[in-house]
Write a protein that holds these residues in place. Structure first.
Motif, short mmCIF file in Angstrom:
data_model
loop_
_atom_site.label_atom_id
_atom_site.label_comp_id
_atom_site.label_asym_id
_atom_site.label_seq_id
_atom_site.Cartn_x
_atom_site.Cartn_y
_atom_site.Cartn_z
N ASP A 58 0.14 -12.76 -2.91
CA ASP A 58 1.19 -11.83 -3.32
C ASP A 58 0.66 -10.42 -3.52
O ASP A 58 -0.13 -9.95 -2.73
CB ASP A 58 1.92 -12.36 -4.55
N SER A 59 1.07 -9.76 -4.60
CA SER A 59 0.76 -8.34 -4.73
C SER A 59 -0.73 -8.06 -4.81
O SER A 59 -1.18 -7.00 -4.38
CB SER A 59 1.48 -7.74 -5.94
N ALA A 60 -1.53 -8.99 -5.33
CA ALA A 60 -2.98 -8.76 -5.38
C ALA A 60 -3.53 -8.51 -3.99
O ALA A 60 -4.44 -7.70 -3.80
CB ALA A 60 -3.68 -9.96 -6.02
N LEU A 61 -2.97 -9.18 -3.00
CA LEU A 61 -3.39 -8.98 -1.62
C LEU A 61 -2.61 -7.84 -0.96
O LEU A 61 -3.19 -6.97 -0.31
CB LEU A 61 -3.20 -10.27 -0.81
N CYS A 62 -1.32 -7.80 -1.17
CA CYS A 62 -0.46 -6.81 -0.51
C CYS A 62 -0.85 -5.37 -0.83
O CYS A 62 -0.82 -4.51 0.04
CB CYS A 62 1.00 -7.05 -0.86
N VAL A 63 -1.23 -5.11 -2.10
CA VAL A 63 -1.55 -3.73 -2.48
C VAL A 63 -2.83 -3.22 -1.86
O VAL A 63 -3.09 -2.02 -1.88
CB VAL A 63 -1.58 -3.52 -4.01
N GLU A 64 -3.63 -4.10 -1.29
CA GLU A 64 -4.82 -3.63 -0.59
C GLU A 64 -4.43 -2.69 0.56
O GLU A 64 -5.18 -1.77 0.87
CB GLU A 64 -5.66 -4.80 -0.09
N CYS A 65 -3.30 -2.93 1.17
CA CYS A 65 -2.80 -2.04 2.23
C CYS A 65 -1.61 -1.21 1.77
O CYS A 65 -1.41 -0.10 2.23
CB CYS A 65 -2.39 -2.84 3.46
N HIS A 66 -0.79 -1.77 0.89
CA HIS A 66 0.46 -1.13 0.47
C HIS A 66 0.35 -0.53 -0.92
O HIS A 66 1.29 -0.62 -1.72
CB HIS A 66 1.61 -2.14 0.54
N GLU A 67 -0.76 0.08 -1.23
CA GLU A 67 -0.97 0.67 -2.55
C GLU A 67 0.06 1.76 -2.84
O GLU A 67 0.51 1.93 -3.97
CB GLU A 67 -2.37 1.25 -2.68
N ASP A 68 0.48 2.49 -1.80
CA ASP A 68 1.49 3.53 -1.98
C ASP A 68 2.79 2.95 -2.54
O ASP A 68 3.43 3.55 -3.39
CB ASP A 68 1.74 4.28 -0.68
#
Length: 184
Positions: A58-68
């Motif tokens: 989930d977000s722990a992985l997603c924010v690696e690319c989608h931090e914005d």
């Protein structure tokens, strides 16, 4: 399966060892970027347990690319429940989907899978025919250039907003939202 490091890093379909068995995941209209470039080991780790599992979800992985996106959501006064809980995969498939934005279901079906009470009564108002405001079956006047049909996201931001009902224009007053399309 014992691929070489070069095979694991290959972005070529014919060279990527994952594609041989998992090609069905990518036979959809909207493929997520890393999956579409066969960059499987960006998320799936060889040394994970079990092998090739995803050590972050989930977000722990997603924010690696989608931090914005994460940064933008954090600035908002109201954050939609799944987003606040870091559960991106509740709505989005990390590999691909038949629906835009890799949504697991069509927009209205997805929204109503949690907000089922909305479907049981006229939405927003009752028209002379007894129906509520349309949420499908018509072109979305707020996005006329896109050719998109009306859906829940015509009026509501599915992630976060500065107003309680997640209005796309962040209007405090409901009538200000209506005026996006109804300029009379």
């Amino acid at each position: 399966m014992a691929p070489s490091p070069a095979q694991l890093l290959s972005t070529q379909e014919r060279e990527n060892p994952c594609f041989g068995c998992h090609r069905g995941m990518l036979k959809v209209a909207f493929v997520h970027g890393p999956a579409g470039t066969y960059s499987c080991v960006y998320c799936h780790k060889e040394k994970a347990s079990p092998k090739y599992s995803v050590p972050k979800r989930d977000s722990a992985l997603c924010v690696e690319c989608h931090e914005d996106k994460s940064t933008d959501f954090a600035k908002r006064k109201y954050v939609h429940g799944p987003i606040a809980g870091g559960m991106c995969e509740v709505c989005h498939d990390p590999h691909g989907s038949a629906n835009r934005a890799q949504l697991r279901m069509p927009i209205n079906t997805l929204c109503l899978s949690c907000h089922e009470a909305v479907a049981r009564r006229p939405h927003i108002l009752r028209t002379p025919s007894g129906e509520g405001h349309p949420v499908s079956g018509r072109k979305d006047p707020s996005a006329s250039a896109s050719g998109r049909d009306m859906s829940c996201i015509s009026c509501h931001n599915p992630h976060a907003a500065d107003v309680r009902y997640f209005f796309v224009n962040n209007a405090e007053e409901r009538m200000a939202l209506c005026q996006m399309c109804h300029n009379k």
